[in-house]
Design a protein around this motif. Structure first.
Motif, PDB file in Angstrom:
ATOM      1  N   ARG A   1       0.839  -1.212   0.000  1.00 27.60           N
ATOM      2  CA  ARG A   1       0.000   0.000   0.000  1.00 27.60           C
ATOM      3  C   ARG A   1       0.871   1.258   0.000  1.00 27.60           C
ATOM      4  O   ARG A   1       0.531   2.254  -0.628  1.00 27.60           O
ATOM      5  CB  ARG A   1      -0.907   0.007   1.227  1.00 27.60           C
TER       6      ARG A   1
ATOM      7  N   GLY B   1      -2.440   4.017  -4.849  1.00 26.54           N
ATOM      8  CA  GLY B   1      -3.739   3.822  -5.490  1.00 26.54           C
ATOM      9  C   GLY B   1      -4.364   2.476  -5.188  1.00 26.54           C
ATOM     10  O   GLY B   1      -5.495   2.199  -5.596  1.00 26.54           O
ATOM     11  N   ALA B   2      -3.658   1.621  -4.452  1.00 27.60           N
ATOM     12  CA  ALA B   2      -4.183   0.295  -4.122  1.00 27.60           C
ATOM     13  C   ALA B   2      -5.385   0.430  -3.206  1.00 27.60           C
ATOM     14  O   ALA B   2      -5.440   1.327  -2.354  1.00 27.60           O
ATOM     15  CB  ALA B   2      -3.099  -0.539  -3.446  1.00 27.60           C
ATOM     16  N   THR B   3      -6.334  -0.456  -3.382  1.00 24.61           N
ATOM     17  CA  THR B   3      -7.531  -0.439  -2.542  1.00 24.61           C
ATOM     18  C   THR B   3      -7.733  -1.789  -1.884  1.00 24.61           C
ATOM     19  O   THR B   3      -7.346  -2.818  -2.428  1.00 24.61           O
ATOM     20  CB  THR B   3      -8.794  -0.103  -3.361  1.00 24.61           C
ATOM     21  N   ASP B   4      -8.321  -1.768  -0.710  1.00 28.66           N
ATOM     22  CA  ASP B   4      -8.675  -3.003  -0.021  1.00 28.66           C
ATOM     23  C   ASP B   4     -10.021  -3.470  -0.546  1.00 28.66           C
ATOM     24  O   ASP B   4     -10.932  -2.669  -0.728  1.00 28.66           O
ATOM     25  CB  ASP B   4      -8.769  -2.774   1.494  1.00 28.66           C
ATOM     26  N   LEU B   5     -10.122  -4.747  -0.787  1.00 28.97           N
ATOM     27  CA  LEU B   5     -11.390  -5.301  -1.281  1.00 28.97           C
ATOM     28  C   LEU B   5     -12.133  -5.994  -0.164  1.00 28.97           C
ATOM     29  O   LEU B   5     -11.633  -6.476   0.752  1.00 28.97           O
ATOM     30  CB  LEU B   5     -11.144  -6.285  -2.416  1.00 28.97           C
TER      31      LEU B   5
END
Length: 106
Positions: free
Chosen positions: A97, A102-106
């Motif tokens: 992260r 720009g990473a997102t948690d799903l």
């Protein structure tokens, strides 16, 4: 982002792992070699890294990293543009992260 980039970003966490890689679609001859090595006892991180390059794109591929016989990280690439990363160590995810804001948690 490529598999090679993710492997490097795993840092010391990823160095001692044994990898097994599967593909839904073979898009490069190196994929065949990765699957062949995965069919046996798997391959170490440096061998997997040697089979990847910054330009290797994968489609619907999954790389599973094992510490001894325990699954500790799964890297799944969809359509050569989207990665799903699962790891038993939250520090690995935090590091990713940090490098990829720009990473997102799903």
């Amino acid at each position: 982002m490529t598999l090679a980039e993710l492997l490097v970003r795993l840092g010391s966490f990823g160095l001692g792992l044994t990898w097994r890689v599967e593909f839904d679609e073979i898009v490069d001859p190196r994929c065949v070699e990765m699957e062949r090595r995965s069919a046996d006892a798997g391959m170490d991180t440096l061998r997997l890294l040697s089979l990847t390059t910054p330009f290797l794109q994968l489609i619907d591929a999954e790389a599973r990293g094992f510490a001894e016989d325990r699954l500790v990280v799964v890297l799944t690439e969809f359509d050569s543009s989207l990665w799903d990363v699962r790891a038993v160590d939250e520090r690995v995810l935090s590091e990713l992260r940090r490098h990829y804001p720009g990473a997102t948690d799903l």
